[in-house]
Design an enzyme around this catalytic site. Sequence first.
Site, mmCIF file in Angstrom:
data_model
loop_
_atom_site.group_PDB
_atom_site.id
_atom_site.type_symbol
_atom_site.label_atom_id
_atom_site.label_comp_id
_atom_site.label_asym_id
_atom_site.label_seq_id
_atom_site.Cartn_x
_atom_site.Cartn_y
_atom_site.Cartn_z
ATOM 1 N N ALA A 1 -0.844 -36.047 -3.012
ATOM 2 C CA ALA A 1 0.030 -37.041 -2.684
ATOM 3 C C ALA A 1 0.065 -36.227 -0.806
ATOM 4 C CB ALA A 1 1.362 -36.971 -2.542
ATOM 5 N N LYS A 2 0.867 -36.695 0.246
ATOM 6 C CA LYS A 2 0.826 -35.275 1.358
ATOM 7 C C LYS A 2 2.052 -35.968 2.316
ATOM 8 C CE LYS A 2 -1.009 -31.436 2.459
ATOM 9 N NZ LYS A 2 -0.851 -30.749 1.308
#
Length: 402
Positions: free
Chosen positions: A83-84
């Site tokens: 994720a980011k």
Amino acid sequence: MLNALAPDKLPTAPLISLTWTDHVTGSRGHLVVDRLVRGVASGGVRMREGCTLEEVAGLARGMTMKEALHYDPKARYVPLGGAKGGIDCDPRHPDAYGVLVRYLRAMRPYLESCWATGEDLGLTQDTVERAAAEAGLTSTVQAVYPLLDDEEAARARLTDAFACEVDGIGLDELAGGCGVAEAVLSALDDARMPYEGTRVALQGLGTMGGATARFLSQAGLTVVAVADVRGTIVNPAGLDVEALLGSRDSFGTVDRAVLREGDREMPGDAWLAVDTDVLVPAALSYVIDCTNQHRVTARWIVEAANMPVLPAAESLLTTRGIAVMPDVVVNSATNAWWWWTLFGDIGADPDEAFAHIRGSMRDLIARVLARAEADGTAPRAAAHALVADLVPEITERFGTYR
């Protein structure tokens, strides 16, 4: 198309992709959860002016790959998904901290349930933790707690690790740079190239670039150029790395008052064309493209930053005999160190941490280079091939959340 796009065995669309608008300033923030493993994904939050959803999506896919590459079925460390987070805001702006707090407050449901985050470009871990507490969160990694055998012991171990210092510098600030430096040294060893006399130029002297410069200098390499927001500092005979690091502000900008006779100030993009053996982009994404790749003379580009080399430029560099060591391999120890510590594969001890990072990076670089040679491909394609082999194994063991 971004460098970090997936091998064929990964879904092309992320699981979650959203954009948030700050009601106070109008700034925009993004969250992309590329993949979940056991219901959790890992990836930092960055803050920079111009950050886009596409950029964050590429970074999230890169995190999926970094997690997979460090999968060890014998380890306690459970691989997570990728994720980011990203915020389109200048971190130096007076409103930046308030924007970060409101972003984390808006993302709280994800941070509590499925997204473990931390520092990235433009933000320090202390800043993220302080803002997270103000946003009502217990921790930036609380989504991982249900996966731990002993949450209390694990949290204490990570807290102790963050309190560790080496020569006055936090272990958390050194872990990623230790991994990058080991990637450089492994590439040199593979090419049977001595450390002494090997020249290095770095773009970025923040947490990652600074630690990388320190470890490479200590190994005997000569740092001939560093670049920050004010320009490039060059000395073909070698820069005083410790003096430069000691003069930095919180954004990695060097105080020019410490420059010595022989140190020269050059334009901001001069780092690209410095006469060097190893080029380490350690700050921004997309800095090497088709318009400037011809200026690079280094034998290796080692991607300490995320996605600094655009794919078309990398193809041209490869044709010219310049090897690009990919970000998903090179800077992966930053993320892995957190989880090795939290899950209990290593303790809160700098010597143990550095030994584990070096051993793991040596093994990973060896596998990537061996796969590249066997397949007749570039290192990035080899890393992608390794991920394509590992993802089905991880999915079979832990299932998938799509």
